[in-house]
Write an enzyme that holds these catalytic residues in place. Structure first.
Site, PDB file in Angstrom:
ATOM      1  CD  GLU A   1      -4.354   7.541   4.843  1.00 39.96           C
ATOM      2  OE1 GLU A   1      -4.473   7.387   6.081  1.00 39.96           O
ATOM      3  OE2 GLU A   1      -3.701   6.751   4.135  1.00 39.96           O
TER       4      GLU A   1
ATOM      5  CG  HIS B   1      -7.213  -1.215  -1.544  1.00 43.88           C
ATOM      6  ND1 HIS B   1      -7.583  -1.828  -0.377  1.00 43.88           N
ATOM      7  CD2 HIS B   1      -6.002  -0.654  -1.293  1.00 43.88           C
ATOM      8  CE1 HIS B   1      -6.627  -1.661   0.537  1.00 43.88           C
ATOM      9  NE2 HIS B   1      -5.658  -0.953   0.011  1.00 43.88           N
TER      10      HIS B   1
HETATM   11  C1  LIG Z   1      -5.599   4.122   5.319  1.00 45.95           C
HETATM   12  C2  LIG Z   1      -4.579   3.467   4.485  1.00 45.95           C
HETATM   13  N1  LIG Z   1      -3.517   4.179   4.091  1.00 45.95           N
HETATM   14  C3  LIG Z   1      -2.579   3.609   3.329  1.00 45.95           C
HETATM   15  C4  LIG Z   1      -2.692   2.321   2.929  1.00 45.95           C
HETATM   16  C5  LIG Z   1      -1.656   1.699   2.020  1.00 45.95           C
HETATM   17  N2  LIG Z   1      -0.827   0.783   2.793  1.00 45.95           N
HETATM   18  C6  LIG Z   1      -1.117  -0.521   2.859  1.00 45.95           C
HETATM   19  S1  LIG Z   1      -0.106  -1.340   3.895  1.00 45.95           S
HETATM   20  C7  LIG Z   1       0.748   0.079   4.242  1.00 45.95           C
HETATM   21  C8  LIG Z   1       1.893   0.032   5.196  1.00 45.95           C
HETATM   22  C9  LIG Z   1       1.435  -0.402   6.531  1.00 45.95           C
HETATM   23  O1  LIG Z   1       2.516  -0.432   7.390  1.00 45.95           O
HETATM   24  P1  LIG Z   1       2.380  -1.092   8.815  1.00 45.95           P
HETATM   25  O2  LIG Z   1       1.182  -0.558   9.491  1.00 45.95           O
HETATM   26  O3  LIG Z   1       3.674  -0.910   9.488  1.00 45.95           O
HETATM   27  O4  LIG Z   1       2.102  -2.621   8.512  1.00 45.95           O
HETATM   28  P2  LIG Z   1       3.058  -3.647   7.733  1.00 45.95           P
HETATM   29  O5  LIG Z   1       2.734  -3.567   6.289  1.00 45.95           O
HETATM   30  O6  LIG Z   1       4.450  -3.293   8.030  1.00 45.95           O
HETATM   31  O7  LIG Z   1       2.672  -4.987   8.281  1.00 45.95           O
HETATM   32  C10 LIG Z   1       0.233   1.146   3.555  1.00 45.95           C
HETATM   33  C11 LIG Z   1       0.766   2.513   3.606  1.00 45.95           C
HETATM   34  C12 LIG Z   1      -3.828   1.615   3.346  1.00 45.95           C
HETATM   35  N3  LIG Z   1      -4.054   0.370   2.970  1.00 45.95           N
HETATM   36  N4  LIG Z   1      -4.738   2.212   4.139  1.00 45.95           N
END
Ligand SMILES: Cc1ncc(C[n+]2csc(CCOP(=O)(O)OP(=O)(O)O)c2C)c(N)n1
Ligand SMILES: Cc1ncc(C[n+]2csc(CCOP(=O)(O)OP(=O)(O)O)c2C)c(N)n1
Ligand SMILES: [Mg+2]
Ligand SMILES: [Mg+2]
Lengths: 324, 343, 343, 324
Positions: free
Chosen positions: B78, B147
């Site tokens: 971000e 959220h």
């Molecule tokens: C700071 C933040 N940015 C974006 C999100 C939205 N978001 C939730 S899960 C996710 C993907 C996360 O990917 P990863 O770290 O690879 O974990 P995975 O879901 O694959 O287990 C995103 C972008 C969030 N919750 N928090």
């Protein structure tokens, strides 16, 4: 399967199998209950990745810490969380881990060392590093595993905290679950390096790749990192290669990956593989394995029933547990 | 209601269509990207997530039309997203960066607040920073404390940032187009529970200037000022209370910075009573600021203390009933309006 | 003035010494670190910078007494500092983290706001988060827009964070000790221009509870509520205006969360007139919140609109005259007080 | 001295010498004026590090960008900033770069590609990355150099932006000035790695160490990184080993380092060294060098006079140039 520190006690191995299944069955029920409408919000299941949490947590002491992510059910079960309290939380009940206030993304069990799922990608990194600092200052010998996804690897928090853990030699294990995607963003598109362990060198810590479908390999890698941490030698990075079999959340149409790819990965399922191993090595009989399935199934059904029958939180609890 | 300042749509000057808030935003982006090659979109999952872009679908189809250069999926970074957008803006582009949830702005305050908002002033006026940060806020989806926040007050406090909070599809479209054409940083704050709501949107090209409140309903007994979801709650309450002989004027400020205090004061001078509603935590929310400005400009016209109907001072809980209790509901609005008018 | 609730100093119950704000803070840290081995200090340049610790000297000498384990110089990683402090707090320590300038909190909002402030609630009450974030704010040193802000409003808005804004050495010491003993996150906001100011501080052990305003001067014509540097400006103005027959009551809230609205309301009921002063940007500053709470609790007692004397809505400029013009000065306070009281 | 891309035109070399001296003399006067009380606030001088800014910027095109730091005077002069406007800004005058509103930490000259000094350590990283993105999208061929101190290397912003620049192959040069300290914090105490270029691999970009006291070596390293950037091959990391001869800011008692260490470094002074080189290689005569000294001296004195005689900003300017 990796067997360097083995043999593990048979009970340990069977317990690991139990936990793997517990996660799988728990999540399967979660999907149903979400579709049924009794679980609300955003729920990210851990199906496919069970060997990460179970292999890792099995190598920890009960008083060790973990920090978890938005995809946290597996970590919680792996570290010994109570499925009744988890399920009650998902149903928003007063008996849940968080009295119904947290939901899927905030389940925690401080007494079990589970410092919380987290709705912020990267949100657990500071907490984990602080837990490591605390362990070190208290001389408690506890380590903290910081679970995060490969998507979270690009958060600034990782950089700042890994550097702090390194210079202070904190007992922290940064455990990256590379399940290939962060929502729709593949690791290839998002990340500057294809081998994520390369980044360990930036913090002067060991970095190892591990097959996240191999629960014993995960155990082994964690065991070594934990030994190192407890010996005062500082943090480590473990990168597990794994996959989430389901969508990012329930309802994800998954335009970013192919059915074939998913099928390929499903064939490597870590639970089936470990079950076969237990049988092949003569550690458990087929019927013992089936017995575990039945037990776990019953445990999950019991949790669902407990959750369903539990009361909603009182409205008066709205302003409780916040002091400012 | 479409604003009086809108340019009449080409061809059919009064034609409107019923479209959703999300599609109105999508149209705004699409039209501005067609109009100006410097405009581009960046953010997490804006290109190919879900139904072709955007967690809530605002950017859907843009990747197909404009390609990967101008519709950029970013890593989960971000601070990097906002910083990069600010840097691109200072050097001739007009980025529209999406931060998926306003809660995540906690990770990106520096590039917006210490950089984007201040560069122009600090540099003696010699930089332009035409950047829009699109994000969404609000409770209602059971996604709990990280959220569901409504954090507009943070941005309203900082000189140099304009703040939009549209409540209808027409406003969303017209304001977003103005935001993109503005040469200053704009926090464009949508509301997650409004995306699916529909309303009339002019068929043709129009913009809505930043800094113009909209009187969504005229009334003489009490002035209701609402943000986001509170606007429609105010309108519903007004209909209900009309039956009880209470005539509510409903004002949507639409932008918090600039704030159209003139329109608000004009109303207060007429009604003498004010209720301000928002989902954000009451303590330190923008209701206090708006009330202060009313007091500064129309104290002698106030027949009763200004009342705020706002979020409770607690993290937003997961449980449905608790979540509802944490932010103002229809009844809270009705009661506040009913109580402020003498029987 | 030392508060009535202070424990009498051991031995000599009324003994005080004249010490500076910075030394009062230093004493608080030292005493708490001696008392409780879980208390430790971390931050940039807290150990060996300048005269033995701390850019403004608050942590001076602590490294000598407590060593590198408990007085930790950190890398320049604000998000990491606050995150690590929160994590240590949840697992049994009582960290006092220093963020050198409040402006840099823009880099560390997530660990405080989304984590520290919410963990306890989100986890159903099962975590304690005894962390103090010490920082300082304010204009006056010619260090411009990124080093002079007053951002207390950001934190005041967020449930779960207590906010201290001491204006005197005695308050600084007593509040900091309470903050360290509190089981919740506390933003402890000092003011850079107050460090060198001196005042009487009790010789012995004492604490000042969070949530207790201090009436620094009693008066009957107008209530002046000031934060940080505005308190002494209010006191000076009061002396000046006493000569004109205007009797000013000066209240220092000392903590913004919890806010001692009772003490404020009691005063307003007496005077009917209120001036609120702070350096922070007027728009969205805490004056609006305090005014709103006064309106909610004592509207019928108000004989005039509440007046705020606050920072202009501009980034803080470098030039001395411009900087002075950007934040309230003595004259602004005097004029506001004079104008609100009928002649 | 490094001579790979040399010979540079004689005028270029003499211009570089001029800029080195301009920085040194400018900063020397700044210290005096600060002590005199006509410069207020916090002023961080670049004395000792001149070869970084001059060597780097000499390898850039006039329309290239830089982002600078709290220690920004050198970068500004290196990139062609006007010392009159700089000095007027430091004196808070209406004629200054920022009309007196910015001061030392916010001097910028957008037309010269100088996207600002910055009071936030790491604050320029996003701006630089965005400038690179902008250049790329506009197809302008401009590169952006992001100057930052080794202390700033531990900011999360570096991690996030370097990753973004890498995956998008942006024309950005991350130029780390490792002057050994961040205020009182030595690089050894603060940073997990002793060779900072190790971190380049984490972003799949080349990382080179360069002697920051050798203006030609800095030129050379920048030249190569800029070529790479313009060829669309993406970002680079350059780490310069350098030293600030003075305290962090004016008044810093420097308990964190020894007089001996400072003396050692002063012996390696990049300006003296380059002056000797110009003479030894027959590029300039001793008297030409002296001529430059006099010219630069006069230029700085002129700037001081300009600044002193310039008017203060009108109070009415307080609310100008901010639109919300
Ligand atoms: C700071 C933040 N940015 C974006 C999100 C939205 N978001 C939730 S899960 C996710 C993907 C996360 O990917 P990863 O770290 O690879 O974990 P995975 O879901 O694959 O287990 C995103 C972008 C969030 N919750 N928090
Ligand atoms: C975000 C932020 N944190 C802390 C500071 C205070 N500060 C100013 S300069 C500095 C040291 C910077 O060190 P380095 O990056 O190595 O640059 P150098 O001063 O050595 O040129 C610090 C800590 C700041 N200005 N911004
Ligand atoms: Mg992933
Ligand atoms: Mg340095």
């Amino acid at each position: 399967m990796a067997v360097k520190v083995l043999p593990l006690a048979r009970t340990t191995l069977l317990d690991m199998y139990d936990r793997l299944l517990t996660i799988r069955f728990f999540e399967t029920r979660v999907i149903e209950l979400f579709r049924e409408g009794v679980i609300r919000g955003s729920t990210h299941t851990y199906i496919g990745m069970e060997a990460d949490a179970v292999g890792c947590c099995a190598a920890l002491r009960p008083d060790d810490y973990i920090t978890s992510t938005h995809r946290g059910h597996g970590h919680c079960i792996g570290k010994g969380g109570d499925v009744r309290l988890m399920m009650a939380e998902l149903l928003g009940k007063a008996t849940g881990y968080c009295k119904g206030k947290g939901g899927s993304m905030h389940i925690a069990d401080i007494d079990a060392g589970i410092l919380g799922a987290n709705g912020i990608v990267g949100g657990g990194m500071g907490i984990a590093t602080g837990a490591g600092l605390s362990s070190k200052m208290r001389g408690s010998g506890q380590v903290c595993v910081c679970f995060f996804g490969e998507g979270g690897f690009n958060q600034g928090a990782l950089h700042e905290n890994a550097n702090i853990a390194s210079i202070w030699k904190l007992p922290v294990i940064y455990f990256c679950e590379n399940n290939q995607y962060a929502m729709s963003m593949s690791v290839q598109r998002a990340t500057s390096v294809s081998d994520l362990t390369v980044r360990a060198a930036a913090y002067d810590m060991p970095g190892v790749n591990v097959d996240g479908m191999d629960v014993l390999a995960v155990y082994e890698a964690t065991h070594q990192a934990a030994e190192r941490a407890r010996a005062g030698e500082g943090p480590s990075l473990i990168v597990s290669k794994t996959y989430r079999f389901e969508g990012h959340n329930i309802g994800d149409p998954q335009p970013y990956r192919s059915k074939d790819e998913i099928e390929e990965w499903r064939k490597r399922d870590g639970i089936e593989r470990f079950g076969r191993y237990l049988i092949d090595e003569g550690i458990a009989s087929k019927s013992e394995i089936e017995g575990i399935h039945q037990e776990v199934h019953a445990k999950i059904e019991d949790a669902v029933e407990f959750a369903r029958e539990s009361p909603e939180p009182e409205l008066s609890s709205l302003e409780e547990d916040v002091y400012a | 209601m479409p604003d009086a300042t809108m340019a009449p749509p080409a061809g059919s000057p009064t034609a409107t269509r019923e479209i959703s808030y999300v599609m109105a935003l999508n149209e705004a982006l699409r039209e501005e990207m067609r109009r100006d090659p410097r405009v581009f979109v960046m953010g997490e999952d804006v290109a190919i997530w879900g139904n072709k872009g955007g967690v809530y679908g605002v950017t859907q189809g843009l990747y197909e039309e404009f390609g990967a250069e101008r519709v950029r999926d970013t890593p989960i970074s971000e601070e990097g997203i906002v910083g990069t957008a600010v840097g691109a803006a200072v050097t001739g582009m007009r980025p529209v960066a999406e931060i998926m949830y306003i809660d995540f702005m906690a990770l990106a305050m520096d590039p917006l607040v210490n950089q984007g908002a201040k560069l122009r002033y600090m540099f003696g006026g010699k930089a332009r920073v035409p950047v829009v940060i699109r994000t969404q806020e609000g409770a209602g989806r059971g996604i709990a404390a990280q959220h569901s926040q409504s954090l507009e007050a943070w941005f309203t406090h900082i000189p140099g940032i304009k703040v939009c909070v549209p409540s209808t599809p027409a406003d969303a479209k017209g304001l977003l187009k103005s935001a993109i054409r503005d040469d200053n940083p704009v926090m464009f704050i949508e509301h997650k529970m409004l995306y699916a709501t529909k309303g009339p949107v002019p068929a043709g090209e129009y913009t809505i200037p930043l800094g113009q409140a909209d009187v969504k309903r005229e009334g003489s007994d009490v002035t209701f000022i609402g943000i986001h979801t509170m606007v429609s709650k105010g309108l519903t309450a007004a209909e209900k209370l009309a039956g009880e002989g209470i005539d509510v004027e409903v004002i949507d400020p639409r932008t918090l910075v600039p704030l159209d205090i003139e329109t608000i004061v004009r109303s207060v001078k007429k009604t003498g009573r004010v209720v301000i509603a928002h989902e954000a935590y009451a303590r330190g929310g923008v209701a206090g600021e708006i009330a202060m400005q009313i007091m500064e400009n129309a104290f002698d016209y106030l027949d009763a203390p200004i009342v705020r109907v706002a979020g409770r001072n607690v993290p937003i809980p997961y449980n449905l009933r608790l979540e509802r209790a944490a932010v103002p509901q229809e009844d809270d609005v009705v009661n506040a309006l009913r109580n402020i008018v003498p029987r």
